[in-house]
Design a protein around this motif. Sequence first.
Motif, PDB file in Angstrom:
ATOM      1  N   ASP A 441      22.391  69.545  15.568  1.00 35.52           N
ATOM      2  CA  ASP A 441      22.208  68.393  16.431  1.00 35.52           C
ATOM      3  C   ASP A 441      23.583  68.043  16.984  1.00 35.52           C
ATOM      4  OD1 ASP A 441      19.476  68.196  15.900  1.00 35.52           O
ATOM      5  OD2 ASP A 441      19.833  67.042  14.068  1.00 35.52           O
ATOM      6  N   PHE A 442      23.693  66.942  17.706  1.00 36.42           N
ATOM      7  CA  PHE A 442      25.007  66.522  18.175  1.00 36.42           C
ATOM      8  C   PHE A 442      25.828  66.047  16.971  1.00 36.42           C
ATOM      9  CE2 PHE A 442      22.842  66.434  22.256  1.00 36.42           C
ATOM     10  CZ  PHE A 442      23.819  66.973  23.090  1.00 36.42           C
ATOM     11  N   VAL A 443      26.997  66.641  16.788  1.00 33.20           N
ATOM     12  CA  VAL A 443      27.845  66.322  15.635  1.00 33.20           C
ATOM     13  C   VAL A 443      29.224  65.879  16.122  1.00 33.20           C
ATOM     14  CG1 VAL A 443      26.671  67.920  14.074  1.00 33.20           C
ATOM     15  CG2 VAL A 443      28.598  68.740  15.447  1.00 33.20           C
ATOM     16  N   SER A 444      29.905  65.083  15.278  1.00 36.19           N
ATOM     17  CA  SER A 444      31.282  64.692  15.578  1.00 36.19           C
ATOM     18  C   SER A 444      32.231  65.697  14.941  1.00 36.19           C
ATOM     19  CB  SER A 444      31.570  63.289  15.041  1.00 36.19           C
ATOM     20  OG  SER A 444      31.730  63.322  13.631  1.00 36.19           O
ATOM     21  N   SER A 445      33.490  65.585  15.269  1.00 32.40           N
ATOM     22  CA  SER A 445      34.476  66.553  14.766  1.00 32.40           C
ATOM     23  C   SER A 445      34.757  66.387  13.284  1.00 32.40           C
ATOM     24  CB  SER A 445      35.785  66.422  15.551  1.00 32.40           C
ATOM     25  OG  SER A 445      36.339  65.126  15.375  1.00 32.40           O
ATOM     26  N   LYS A 446      34.264  65.297  12.683  1.00 36.86           N
ATOM     27  CA  LYS A 446      34.510  65.062  11.257  1.00 36.86           C
ATOM     28  C   LYS A 446      33.307  65.413  10.396  1.00 36.86           C
ATOM     29  CE  LYS A 446      38.490  63.386  12.437  1.00 36.86           C
ATOM     30  NZ  LYS A 446      39.689  64.225  12.272  1.00 36.86           N
ATOM     31  N   ASP A 447      32.219  65.828  11.000  1.00 41.18           N
ATOM     32  CA  ASP A 447      30.998  66.111  10.235  1.00 41.18           C
ATOM     33  C   ASP A 447      31.110  67.433   9.481  1.00 41.18           C
ATOM     34  OD1 ASP A 447      29.793  63.802  11.078  1.00 41.18           O
ATOM     35  OD2 ASP A 447      28.713  64.732  12.742  1.00 41.18           O
ATOM     36  N   ALA A 448      30.335  67.519   8.388  1.00 43.54           N
ATOM     37  CA  ALA A 448      30.204  68.777   7.655  1.00 43.54           C
ATOM     38  C   ALA A 448      29.063  69.583   8.269  1.00 43.54           C
ATOM     39  CB  ALA A 448      29.921  68.493   6.180  1.00 43.54           C
ATOM     40  N   LEU A 449      29.223  70.895   8.286  1.00 43.26           N
ATOM     41  CA  LEU A 449      28.237  71.767   8.915  1.00 43.26           C
ATOM     42  C   LEU A 449      27.614  72.706   7.887  1.00 43.26           C
ATOM     43  CD1 LEU A 449      30.216  72.801  12.120  1.00 43.26           C
ATOM     44  CD2 LEU A 449      28.516  70.980  11.884  1.00 43.26           C
ATOM     45  N   PRO A 450      26.332  73.029   8.033  1.00 49.72           N
ATOM     46  CA  PRO A 450      25.670  73.969   7.113  1.00 49.72           C
ATOM     47  C   PRO A 450      26.376  75.319   7.103  1.00 49.72           C
ATOM     48  CG  PRO A 450      24.048  72.841   8.501  1.00 49.72           C
ATOM     49  CD  PRO A 450      25.394  72.492   9.047  1.00 49.72           C
ATOM     50  N   GLY A 451      26.655  75.819   5.897  1.00 44.44           N
ATOM     51  CA  GLY A 451      27.278  77.122   5.773  1.00 44.44           C
ATOM     52  C   GLY A 451      28.770  77.139   6.012  1.00 44.44           C
ATOM     53  N   ILE A 452      29.317  75.992   6.485  1.00 40.47           N
ATOM     54  CA  ILE A 452      30.757  75.908   6.758  1.00 40.47           C
ATOM     55  C   ILE A 452      31.386  74.734   6.023  1.00 40.47           C
ATOM     56  CG2 ILE A 452      32.484  75.480   8.555  1.00 40.47           C
ATOM     57  CD1 ILE A 452      30.808  77.072  10.470  1.00 40.47           C
ATOM     58  N   GLY A 453      30.647  73.637   5.940  1.00 40.19           N
ATOM     59  CA  GLY A 453      31.183  72.437   5.304  1.00 40.19           C
ATOM     60  C   GLY A 453      32.131  71.704   6.219  1.00 40.19           C
ATOM     61  N   VAL A 454      33.135  71.024   5.621  1.00 40.88           N
ATOM     62  CA  VAL A 454      34.163  70.337   6.400  1.00 40.88           C
ATOM     63  C   VAL A 454      35.267  71.338   6.671  1.00 40.88           C
ATOM     64  CG1 VAL A 454      35.845  68.470   6.426  1.00 40.88           C
ATOM     65  CG2 VAL A 454      33.608  68.116   5.350  1.00 40.88           C
ATOM     66  N   ALA A 455      35.427  71.715   7.920  1.00 42.59           N
ATOM     67  CA  ALA A 455      36.418  72.734   8.291  1.00 42.59           C
ATOM     68  C   ALA A 455      37.162  72.261   9.535  1.00 42.59           C
ATOM     69  CB  ALA A 455      35.735  74.080   8.543  1.00 42.59           C
ATOM     70  N   ALA A 456      38.352  71.715   9.317  1.00 44.81           N
ATOM     71  CA  ALA A 456      39.109  71.120  10.416  1.00 44.81           C
ATOM     72  C   ALA A 456      39.456  72.142  11.489  1.00 44.81           C
ATOM     73  CB  ALA A 456      40.381  70.474   9.867  1.00 44.81           C
ATOM     74  N   ASP A 457      39.865  73.354  11.078  1.00 41.27           N
ATOM     75  CA  ASP A 457      40.262  74.359  12.066  1.00 41.27           C
ATOM     76  C   ASP A 457      39.082  74.767  12.952  1.00 41.27           C
ATOM     77  OD1 ASP A 457      42.800  74.294  11.058  1.00 41.27           O
ATOM     78  OD2 ASP A 457      42.580  76.093   9.834  1.00 41.27           O
ATOM     79  N   PHE A 458      37.909  74.916  12.331  1.00 39.06           N
ATOM     80  CA  PHE A 458      36.719  75.273  13.099  1.00 39.06           C
ATOM     81  C   PHE A 458      36.393  74.174  14.108  1.00 39.06           C
ATOM     82  CE2 PHE A 458      32.167  74.949  13.853  1.00 39.06           C
ATOM     83  CZ  PHE A 458      31.849  76.240  14.251  1.00 39.06           C
ATOM     84  N   MET A 459      36.403  72.920  13.639  1.00 44.48           N
ATOM     85  CA  MET A 459      36.048  71.814  14.526  1.00 44.48           C
ATOM     86  C   MET A 459      37.077  71.627  15.637  1.00 44.48           C
ATOM     87  SD  MET A 459      33.147  70.589  14.020  1.00 44.48           S
ATOM     88  CE  MET A 459      31.897  69.776  13.041  1.00 44.48           C
ATOM     89  N   THR A 460      38.343  71.853  15.313  1.00 42.99           N
ATOM     90  CA  THR A 460      39.380  71.744  16.348  1.00 42.99           C
ATOM     91  C   THR A 460      39.118  72.744  17.468  1.00 42.99           C
ATOM     92  OG1 THR A 460      41.035  70.999  14.747  1.00 42.99           O
ATOM     93  CG2 THR A 460      41.856  71.940  16.805  1.00 42.99           C
ATOM     94  N   ALA A 461      38.770  73.956  17.080  1.00 44.28           N
ATOM     95  CA  ALA A 461      38.481  74.988  18.082  1.00 44.28           C
ATOM     96  C   ALA A 461      37.203  74.664  18.852  1.00 44.28           C
ATOM     97  CB  ALA A 461      38.356  76.347  17.394  1.00 44.28           C
ATOM     98  N   ALA A 462      36.148  74.254  18.124  1.00 48.20           N
ATOM     99  CA  ALA A 462      34.857  73.980  18.757  1.00 48.20           C
ATOM    100  C   ALA A 462      34.952  72.812  19.731  1.00 48.20           C
ATOM    101  CB  ALA A 462      33.799  73.708  17.692  1.00 48.20           C
ATOM    102  N   PHE A 463      35.776  71.804  19.396  1.00 44.49           N
ATOM    103  CA  PHE A 463      35.891  70.637  20.263  1.00 44.49           C
ATOM    104  C   PHE A 463      36.926  70.840  21.371  1.00 44.49           C
ATOM    105  CE2 PHE A 463      33.077  68.732  17.374  1.00 44.49           C
ATOM    106  CZ  PHE A 463      32.609  67.548  17.929  1.00 44.49           C
ATOM    107  N   ALA A 464      37.605  71.983  21.353  1.00 47.40           N
ATOM    108  CA  ALA A 464      38.503  72.323  22.451  1.00 47.40           C
ATOM    109  C   ALA A 464      37.847  73.308  23.416  1.00 47.40           C
ATOM    110  CB  ALA A 464      39.797  72.928  21.896  1.00 47.40           C
ATOM    111  N   ALA A 465      36.755  73.945  22.983  1.00 49.79           N
ATOM    112  CA  ALA A 465      36.076  74.944  23.816  1.00 49.79           C
ATOM    113  C   ALA A 465      35.287  74.266  24.939  1.00 49.79           C
ATOM    114  CB  ALA A 465      35.144  75.787  22.951  1.00 49.79           C
ATOM    115  N   LYS A 466      35.052  75.017  25.987  1.00 49.50           N
ATOM    116  CA  LYS A 466      34.298  74.487  27.119  1.00 49.50           C
ATOM    117  C   LYS A 466      32.799  74.625  26.875  1.00 49.50           C
ATOM    118  CE  LYS A 466      37.834  75.325  30.638  1.00 49.50           C
ATOM    119  NZ  LYS A 466      38.149  75.996  31.920  1.00 49.50           N
ATOM    120  N   GLU A 467      32.065  73.670  27.396  1.00 51.29           N
ATOM    121  CA  GLU A 467      30.613  73.695  27.275  1.00 51.29           C
ATOM    122  C   GLU A 467      30.053  74.951  27.941  1.00 51.29           C
ATOM    123  OE1 GLU A 467      26.791  70.809  28.443  1.00 51.29           O
ATOM    124  OE2 GLU A 467      28.854  70.207  28.899  1.00 51.29           O
ATOM    125  N   LYS A 468      29.149  75.644  27.215  1.00 50.90           N
ATOM    126  CA  LYS A 468      28.447  76.846  27.686  1.00 50.90           C
ATOM    127  C   LYS A 468      29.390  78.005  28.017  1.00 50.90           C
ATOM    128  CE  LYS A 468      24.503  74.157  29.341  1.00 50.90           C
ATOM    129  NZ  LYS A 468      23.646  73.783  30.488  1.00 50.90           N
TER     130      LYS A 468
END
Length: 660
Positions: A441-468
């Motif tokens: 669903d729509f998640v914030s950069s601080k949320d935990a994700l299934p199979g990944i958990g809380v991963a700052a590096d992943f979220m930093t990259a995901a929130f810097a990437a362009k939509e689609k």
Amino acid sequence: MIRFLQSQGKIKKYVLSGILVVICVGMVTYLTQGISSSGSGLTGPAKGVVATVGSDQITAQEVVDQGRAMLRQQFPRGNAMAEQMLPYFNQQAVEQLINQKALIIAAQNMGLRVSNAELREEFEHGQYSQTFFPGGKFIGEDKYQEVLREANLTPTRFEELEKNNLLFQKLRTMVAGTAVVSDAEVTEEARKRNTKVKFDYAVVDAAEVKKGIHPSEEELKAFYERNKVSYTNSIPEKRKLRYAVVDLAKVQSQATVTDDQLKAYYQAHADQYRVPEQALVRHILIKAPLPGDDGKLDPKLLDAAQAKANDLLKQIKAGADFGKLAKENSDDPGSKDTQGLLGWIQRGRYGSADIEKVIFSMPKGQTSDVLKSSYGFHIVRLEDKQDAHVKPLDEVKGDIEPLLKQQVAQALAEAQAKALLTHAQANGIEAAAHGSAVTTDFVSSKDALPGIGVAADFMTAAFAAKEKAPPEIIHTPQGYAVYEVLAVQAPRTPSFEEIKSKLEEQFKNEQSGALLSKKAQELGDRAKASHDLKKAAKELGLTVKTSEPVLATGQVPDIGSMANEGVAGVFAGKPGDIVGPAQAGQNGAVLQIVTREEPTAVEMEQKKDEVHESLLQQKRQEIFGLYVTNLRQQMEKSGKIVINQAERKQLTGGLGPAGL
């Protein structure tokens, strides 16, 4: 490099987890608060360098490594809140690294040095004695380097850090050694610490005050409008993500290692499996007496210790059990309970070169004569001896196989992740993952994700990437993830209805604070006007309680710690005095002194040494803190400390020198 530190036994878990913090950060932790770091210069340090101190550079990577080490020590399990604290810890790391290097330069300029002999003494008899020499026995050769690798340290770096710590201690002793505490100060502080006060008290309960607040819809809307700027974009950006994970643990469980790979690794690392000559030893130690106040040994006591050792040797030669005599008579607390067994020792590990020479020259089963060292008198027995050799592959296979399996798994996981990315970029993540992809669903950069958990590096990259945008790949704590951004919700300001319940809570907190302060002030004013707390409390419908006689370090129900500012004033008054209103946790309180019990002369005398030492340490800390502050200011002013403000800001999120 000190030879005995090149490969030592395993450091306890708490040392491993905080090794950088204990040695490097612990040197100056209490000195960093409030120290200015204004020096920057027009042409500051190069990119990637946070500061220069003298000719030394402090790199951004050093700051990040130390900041994360501090973060792990504070939050060993890690969580989203911990990641948010990283800029704060980075700021502390900047200050501490600068101070450390400045102090080392100052110490060296004063001619202070730390010898290898002093470093060995610290490891054998200082804070690491139970780690490196439990019971006075050195712990084996092989595990020290292994533990340092886990802590990302080499033996050379570890020794350097500990030498710096010892150098810091020398400097502190020199600078703060002038601290003096007078008898009058000790007497006054001892009286203050040991005076007991009994008092009546009434508490204005914050929770009760809050219960009586019932805001109307209009009041809440007005509160919302008044504070609307604080809610602007308070709902953070959210993103809908799709990703597939390559689980390193799963890959490793399926990885295999061939005999040829094991043999190749063993041959390439043969030096790691060399075992030096070693001996299995028992000993009995009869300690030499300590020197008297004049610095001289009492010869009668020394003769008595030697006589005792001679008598024990006589009993052993007559057939007495060595282990039993060691347990009953040895002055070595670390080995007496194991019947004198020191375990396997290598050359250079016993502590006395002369005694060690005897040990390695004896045949198995032989007991030495009484041997003398600086510690006292020794009797040693050689239980077994082992020549230098290389451990065979079969013996170390169990250690090598997991390492190789991890390497194989890492290579396989990386290959799988790259193949997954290629397939995902051509056909989509769903198809590439064969149904194992996760769509959030729509998640914030601080949320935990299934199979990944809380991963700052992943979220930093995901929130810097362009939509689609096409799928990308990133390393995660579990392995690798191939991800894409499906949709983006921009940050927004919540409507009144969305945060109505939150607004009501905030409104109540604001109002209750003001009402609590007003009611506590009224209670205090009435009590002081009538000199009667009980009467004032009754008029306001409050209950009065009476404490037991309590010290300034004590706790009182509903009041909490008596060391808190406000209530601590009760120890300066006399019976009948009104103290307050004062903060008591979340509550307000007013106190009236009932009795005051001064300490007796005997009690004062009993606490005199303890108080003197406490005040002396406090003064030493103040003197050294002032020294460090002045040192920083002088070095910044002269250009010996130059700070790259842009680099620091990037690492610390703009936090100031005191973490503000």
